[in-house]
Design an enzyme around this catalytic site. Sequence first.
Site, PDB file in Angstrom:
ATOM      1  N   GLN A   1       0.616  -0.876  -0.214  1.00 51.51           N
ATOM      2  CA  GLN A   1      -0.003   0.180   0.106  1.00 51.51           C
ATOM      3  C   GLN A   1       0.547   1.580  -0.061  1.00 51.51           C
ATOM      4  OE1 GLN A   1      -3.033  -1.021  -0.650  1.00 51.51           O
ATOM      5  NE2 GLN A   1      -2.980   1.406  -1.072  1.00 51.51           N
TER       6      GLN A   1
ATOM      7  N   HIS B   1       2.418   3.248  -2.965  1.00 50.47           N
ATOM      8  CA  HIS B   1       1.890   4.463  -3.683  1.00 50.47           C
ATOM      9  C   HIS B   1       1.881   5.460  -3.107  1.00 50.47           C
ATOM     10  CE1 HIS B   1      -0.990   1.287  -5.952  1.00 50.47           C
ATOM     11  NE2 HIS B   1      -1.131   0.576  -4.983  1.00 50.47           N
TER      12      HIS B   1
ATOM     13  N   GLU C   1     -11.178   1.517   1.753  1.00 55.66           N
ATOM     14  CA  GLU C   1     -10.996   1.162   0.612  1.00 55.66           C
ATOM     15  C   GLU C   1     -10.402  -0.301   0.501  1.00 55.66           C
ATOM     16  OE1 GLU C   1      -7.913   2.146  -2.592  1.00 55.66           O
ATOM     17  OE2 GLU C   1      -9.054   1.414  -3.778  1.00 55.66           O
ATOM     18  N   HIS C   2      -9.285  -0.750   1.669  1.00 51.46           N
ATOM     19  CA  HIS C   2      -9.138  -2.497   1.337  1.00 51.46           C
ATOM     20  C   HIS C   2      -9.329  -2.998   3.158  1.00 51.46           C
ATOM     21  CE1 HIS C   2      -6.865  -0.910  -1.929  1.00 51.46           C
ATOM     22  NE2 HIS C   2      -7.824  -2.085  -2.922  1.00 51.46           N
TER      23      HIS C   2
ATOM     24  N   ASP D   1      -5.634  -6.869  -6.078  1.00 48.35           N
ATOM     25  CA  ASP D   1      -5.112  -5.660  -7.682  1.00 48.35           C
ATOM     26  C   ASP D   1      -5.555  -6.038  -8.488  1.00 48.35           C
ATOM     27  OD1 ASP D   1      -5.548  -3.863  -5.828  1.00 48.35           O
ATOM     28  OD2 ASP D   1      -3.469  -3.266  -5.607  1.00 48.35           O
TER      29      ASP D   1
ATOM     30  N   HIS E   1     -54.643  14.044 -11.029  1.00 45.80           N
ATOM     31  CA  HIS E   1     -54.328  12.759 -10.486  1.00 45.80           C
ATOM     32  C   HIS E   1     -55.694  11.885 -10.180  1.00 45.80           C
ATOM     33  CE1 HIS E   1     -50.144  14.503 -10.611  1.00 45.80           C
ATOM     34  NE2 HIS E   1     -49.873  12.897 -10.410  1.00 45.80           N
TER      35      HIS E   1
END
Lengths: 435, 435
Positions: B265, B268, B334-335, B368, B427
């Site tokens: 991780q 990144h 996210e993970h 991934d 209506h």
Amino acid sequence: MQVLEGDAAWAALTRSFNDIPVPDAVLARIQDTFGEALSPEAVVRRILDDVRRRGDEALLDWTERLDGVRPAALAVSPAEIEAAQVDAPLHEAIRLAIWRVRDFYEQQPAHGFLNHSAQGALGQLVRPLGRVGVYVPGGLAPLISTLIHTAVPAQVAGVPDIVVATPPARDGTVHPAILVAARELGITQLVRAGGAQAIAALAYGTASVPAVDKIAGPGNLFVVIAKRLVYGHTGIESLPGPTETLVVADDSADPQHVAADLLAQAEHNGAEPVLVSTSRELLVAVQAEVGGQLEALPEPNRSWARDSVLSRMKVVLAADLNEALDLANLYAPEHLCLLTRDPWSLLGQVTRAGGVFVGEYSMEALGDYVAGPSHVMPTGGTARFMSPVNVRDFQNIISVVGLNASVLRQIGPAGATLARAEGLEAHARAIESRL
Amino acid sequence: MQVLEGDAAWAALTRSFNDIPVPDAVLARIQDTFGEALSPEAVVRRILDDVRRRGDEALLDWTERLDGVRPAALAVSPAEIEAAQVDAPLHEAIRLAIWRVRDFYEQQPAHGFLNHSAQGALGQLVRPLGRVGVYVPGGLAPLISTLIHTAVPAQVAGVPDIVVATPPARDGTVHPAILVAARELGITQLVRAGGAQAIAALAYGTASVPAVDKIAGPGNLFVVIAKRLVYGHTGIESLPGPTETLVVADDSADPQHVAADLLAQAEHNGAEPVLVSTSRELLVAVQAEVGGQLEALPEPNRSWARDSVLSRMKVVLAADLNEALDLANLYAPEHLCLLTRDPWSLLGQVTRAGGVFVGEYSMEALGDYVAGPSHVMPTGGTARFMSPVNVRDFQNIISVVGLNASVLRQIGPAGATLARAEGLEAHARAIESRL
């Protein structure tokens, strides 16, 4: 009414998605309220920023300024909800609507999966959102059905916590019919606030209003713009704005019914009814019927319906039912009514619409209340990419990866190859550390 | 690394959703490019407006200005796609990834329903979107997997028309690995453009780029802001930004593996790894391992990983696995990686995450590429209200109401009662016209 055909019909039903149209009356009201010619977006940004910064005080200030009342308390008390009463037929109708909408959404397939195999398990968990905001527009009448048609799918999805925001009346109250519907739904959190300020409170939270995970429900131009602007901070289910109906009718349709359905749409202030027919005779007959039924309506419905019919109604003569359906898909209406000899045979051709109302006994007006599916549907052509409010809107999917050593040996090297091709060496090593 | 516990841990993992953080480097780049201190949103608005107004010329101008190249043609030609080649192991890995992602999404329940009864029929049609845009970020390496993990769920949903946008290299080419993946996917429309200008082109359309119904895929800050701003004109699947992982580990976890996952991780640029453990011993051991493995990485991965670990990594000691899972749900990563003695037993407690990676052989790095579920998952805490890319993102629901005269007689009067309570006389009359 001019009858459009061929290229002129295609041009008239092609929408531009690049701008939300702003009625002159809205611009005039902004000028009155703010003393300057702001765009609606500039107004909404100002309101969002203020509520975010000053919380309840800003919410009260904007409610006073725009809705003409400063409520003593933003939250409706349990005693108020408990005490609300409506007459027996309306109470029964509210119960029936809740029951039918709930019954419909309980049929929606909305489960996840977890498939076990020799590789381990892969799947999707489906989880309800934690807290949802439901916006119920104000206006001249209590939109009881909007509350029901938005909150029930969220409840069926399993959302434990629903917060309703609706503008108060001039005396600071919320209409008893809304309170009765909330009580029948088991909803206990109602906030006396509407417009962009209510969307801001639901998105950012204030002392009185808890921030929600997602905001659902229709609204006026300011509400739609506010929902667009808070998207990302908060989830948004769709952007339902002014309502619209496209009727496809052939020579078998009863002009009285077609006219009644068009007027049920037209009586919404600013509505845009569209009639597409394969029969010139029907178009002529419907126009006569619309005129007659229009005059029989009470005010203010008659004036609004007349304005819709004269200013915005579109009447199209299609070469055949295939062209009629192509035009309907191009327009992507909120409501598509099929009043033809064999309406079910057309269903397979429908690709873009909020809801399809099939045949004589499925008038859209019934769908607004007790048919079953939510009446909160995508408008303005957004049915290209949005759906009616449904159970999925109130659920998240969580992917599940649970592999074993054996499959890792098979696919791990390919994973490491891809990781290195993307320059992610530590990814490759994390895979190889288990090989 | 400071170990957080109790209230400090809860505070550290509570996110504010009110602002997208803007790194100083981004502000400096804006100052360099524009000669003034604009906000990223102001930059994006300027680009969106320009592309909307001037189409291809603006797209080329911004590509030249921001990506340093003015491609001779925006569209990649069929000959270029046909000619692209990569080495055999990478080609096989691309095929495996496509196969596994497709196989996974073919298992997703995504059907509608049409239930017939004595009342007629009610249901939901499920229709694929007509045209979808897939954004594949550029950067230093070709993000082959992003193309696969976004386009395949759209294809499984039945979307007939997919347009890929990706920034060109300095020589105007698109990386052959991306072209090979596109060829294997049967995708023929690729546009050489990235950033906010690509999102604008996909949303509004230009002479070379058809406007799409929905835009999917991750991107940098400018792409995320552009997606937020075009939402409403165009559908948006979610707002995936900088990636993030939260590892829950107990004393049974292998510190080498935990460290490898955190570094996968951390490599990144700008990543935020989080480790939550019930074991102080494990935390100590992992920290030592992270240090060792970090030094063994090549550049630039080592520098980015070091920066992530030193500047943003959070290390939490939880009282027990219940608190660990509560913290994970609070953070909504996210993970979420579960490296515990019995990871499957924790799955029921997971309520907020993009994906859950269960046990030792389900490292996120595998997810991934070749595990199956899309790696495009909600970041920044948006897993509160958004889901990983999945088949639902590329389908619309259309409600179907097809009732008969008998049920209309039963429920029509209640519908008319509700319509009148809402002030909608036409209506009520549309319903009563068929009673």
